[in-house]
Scaffold this active site. Structure first.
Site, PDB file in Angstrom:
ATOM      1  N   LYS A 118       1.126  -1.171   0.184  1.00 18.37           N
ATOM      2  CA  LYS A 118      -0.079   0.021   0.257  1.00 18.37           C
ATOM      3  C   LYS A 118       0.705   0.833   0.324  1.00 18.37           C
ATOM      4  O   LYS A 118       0.279   2.499  -0.426  1.00 18.37           O
ATOM      5  CB  LYS A 118      -0.383  -0.466   1.289  1.00 18.37           C
ATOM      6  CG  LYS A 118      -2.026  -0.965   0.863  1.00 18.37           C
ATOM      7  CD  LYS A 118      -3.111  -1.803   1.729  1.00 18.37           C
ATOM      8  CE  LYS A 118      -3.956  -1.583   1.723  1.00 18.37           C
ATOM      9  NZ  LYS A 118      -3.926  -4.026   1.559  1.00 18.37           N
TER      10      LYS A 118
HETATM   11  C1  LIG Z   1      -4.709  -4.605   1.249  1.00 20.26           C
HETATM   12  C2  LIG Z   1      -4.182  -6.026   1.554  1.00 20.26           C
HETATM   13  C3  LIG Z   1      -4.338  -6.943   0.214  1.00 20.26           C
HETATM   14  C4  LIG Z   1      -5.536  -7.151  -0.392  1.00 20.26           C
HETATM   15  O1  LIG Z   1      -5.254  -6.010  -1.490  1.00 20.26           O
HETATM   16  P1  LIG Z   1      -6.581  -5.571  -1.715  1.00 20.26           P
HETATM   17  O2  LIG Z   1      -6.562  -4.201  -2.989  1.00 20.26           O
HETATM   18  O3  LIG Z   1      -7.657  -4.843  -1.302  1.00 20.26           O
HETATM   19  O4  LIG Z   1      -6.921  -6.587  -3.278  1.00 20.26           O
HETATM   20  C5  LIG Z   1      -3.280  -8.063   0.064  1.00 20.26           C
HETATM   21  N1  LIG Z   1      -2.303  -7.676   0.817  1.00 20.26           N
HETATM   22  C6  LIG Z   1      -1.404  -7.300   1.872  1.00 20.26           C
HETATM   23  C7  LIG Z   1      -0.683  -7.223   2.951  1.00 20.26           C
HETATM   24  C8  LIG Z   1      -3.006  -5.788   2.039  1.00 20.26           C
HETATM   25  O5  LIG Z   1      -2.179  -5.169   2.570  1.00 20.26           O
END
Ligand SMILES: *Cc1c(COP(=O)(O)O)cnc(C)c1O
Length: 476
Positions: free
Chosen positions: A117
């Protein structure tokens, strides 16, 4: 480029109009009016840009296709300020790690909070600061997190002028490391609100507050949740970077496997594919919370109640509905906003589900759009972490393990498979201990983080209580 809502509001808006907003006024999600097309010649040129000038300039080139209301030199500077080796650990920013021939991990988790993220959020922090300064405005960011979004947002926004963050998280449900990362921030502009409920309760509160247009305007509420178009757009870049690293020439195809929750990450893959990036398959990997896998297999999209949302060892994928999924359905249904509205507003409210199994469009999900899926359980996760560690000497986190597990079902000869590494294992140490019997490696800068003093407020899952807290902590 203009943006419109998935639920039919076609008021033309520019990128900076939607940058600071969450949902569109009609409750839909913003989408670009069209997908700029990258033909083979342009793709070759972008490969060269990436090779010679690096990730930041590639990001600038791609973002420019969607953003025409920030002067190009400014946008370029924002990209160059964001994607640096100092912040992301390597010159490549998202290097590929080869596990075996034709099977790769793309490292997206070397940023400040060790989850993918950061890739989008670090850019968002700089875009927000730029745009707010340009307007002479301030913004109060309201968000919901099951762990990774919250820390990524807070680390991107801490100390930024004109920005305050109110971040809701499910009380006691994040890993100790994630809690420590967020709650140890002492910056005055960062507010941690631990909500007595699950992630979806947090998300519902954010939606309820954002739908109160008076409150939203009065307290200048914005969002950084995965529904924010700018985040999705930032994520499109690493699909191109992954493609360039795994291939030599423009005729070649690759597949991506994506550990998925809110469908934000893989939706960026869909956008890249719609632009013409030669992606064969987009493999959606879910955990026990298999809303997406169920839809992709059966055509039935059935949201779960909070009590039916499993608490798993890949907690950032513990969702009961996938907030970005509406974007794909919008494309799938030929961008028919009225129909999307009938499904997501009416059918889901009345029946908690909709069924496209009999619609001719459903066959296109796989054939035309390349989506396939699978589900991974706690036992699969542990076995995959062990297997990858034993065979390749690499420790992967539980979410990435879900991706690897499901990717293996879809490997095809001659098509490189790139699994997106969505977090580093230190964030989920308990599961690594369970799988391997020892601690994951901890980067030096995170030593002792659990013992730092904490700033967090516990609140019930109550919209009014959250509004009151925000009102008390804003100078409106
Ligand atoms: C947010 C997240 C996901 C999921 O991603 P999306 O965009 O919500 O599908 C998967 N793995 C990790 C470690 C995350 O932080």
């Amino acid at each position: 480029m203009h943006y419109l809502s998935t639920r039919g509001d076609n008021t033309p808006r520019k990128f900076c109009d939607i940058l600071l907003e969450g949902l569109a006024p009609d409750g839909g999600l913003y989408m670009p009016a069209h997908y700029p097309q990258i033909d083979a010649a342009r793709l070759r040129a972008l490969r060269e840009v990436y090779r010679t000038q690096g990730y930041a300039v590639l990001a600038f080139e791609l973002l420019s296709l969607y953003i025409d209301d920030i002067p190009a030199p400014d946008l370029r500077r924002l990209c160059e300020k964001t994607y640096t080796p100092e912040v992301f650990g390597t010159r490549a920013i998202t290097p590929l790690k080869k596990l075996e021939d034709g099977f790769y991990l793309e490292e997206l988790s070397n940023g400040p909070t060790l989850a993918f993220k950061d890739m989008a959020m670090q850019l968002l922090g700089n875009l927000f600061e730029y745009e707010l300064a340009r307007r002479g405005e301030a913004l109060n960011i309201l968000g919901a997190t099951s762990g990774d979004t919250g820390s990524a947002a807070e680390y991107a926004m801490r100390g930024k002028r004109g920005i305050r963050v109110f971040m809701l998280s499910p009380h006691g449900r994040m890993s100790p490391f994630q809690q420590a990362q967020m709650f140890s921030l002492q910056d005055a502009n960062i507010h941690n609100l631990a909500i007595e409920g699950v992630f979806d309760d947090c998300q519902d509160i954010v939606k309820a507050v954002s739908n109160d247009l008076d409150f939203k305007r009065r307290y200048r509420i914005g969002t950084v949740n995965s529904i924010n178009w700018a985040r999705l757009l930032a994520q499109v870049v690493y699909y191109f970077a992954g493609y360039f690293q795994a291939t030599q020439a423009e005729g070649e195809k690759v597949s991506f496997a994506v550990p998925s929750g809110n469908f934000g990450n893989v939706c960026a893959g869909h956008v890249a594919r719609m632009m013409g990036l030669p992606i064969d398959r987009l493999v959606v990997a879910t955990n026990e919370n298999d809303v997406l896998d169920e839809f992709l297999r059966t055509g039935v999209y059935r949201v779960r109640a909070s009590r039916d949302t499993h608490e798993t060892s890949s907690p950032s994928m513990d969702i009961s509905k996938a907030s970005n999924f509406e974007r794909f359905i919008f494309d799938l249904l030929g961008r028919d906003g009225a129909r999307v509205k009938a499904l997501f507003q009416d059918a889901l409210a009345q029946h908690g589900q909709f069924d496209l199994s009999a619609d001719p469009a459903f066959a296109e999900v796989r054939e035309r759009y390349g989506f396939v899926s699978g589900k991974s359980t706690h036992a699969d996760r542990l076995a995959t972490i062990c297997d990858v560690h034993a065979r390749f000497g690499i420790t992967i986190d539980p979410h990435t393990a879900d991706g690897v597990r499901v990717a293996r079902e879809y490997v095809q000869p001659g098509v490189p498979m790139i699994v997106l590494e969505t977090a580093l294992p230190i964030k989920f140490a308990a599961t690594i201990r369970e799988a391997l019997g020892h601690e994951p490696e901890r980067p030096a800068r995170f030593e002792g983080i659990e013992n730092l003093p904490r700033r967090v407020q516990v609140l019930p899952a109550d919209v009014q209580r959250v509004k009151d807290y925000i009102a008390q902590h804003c100078d409106s």
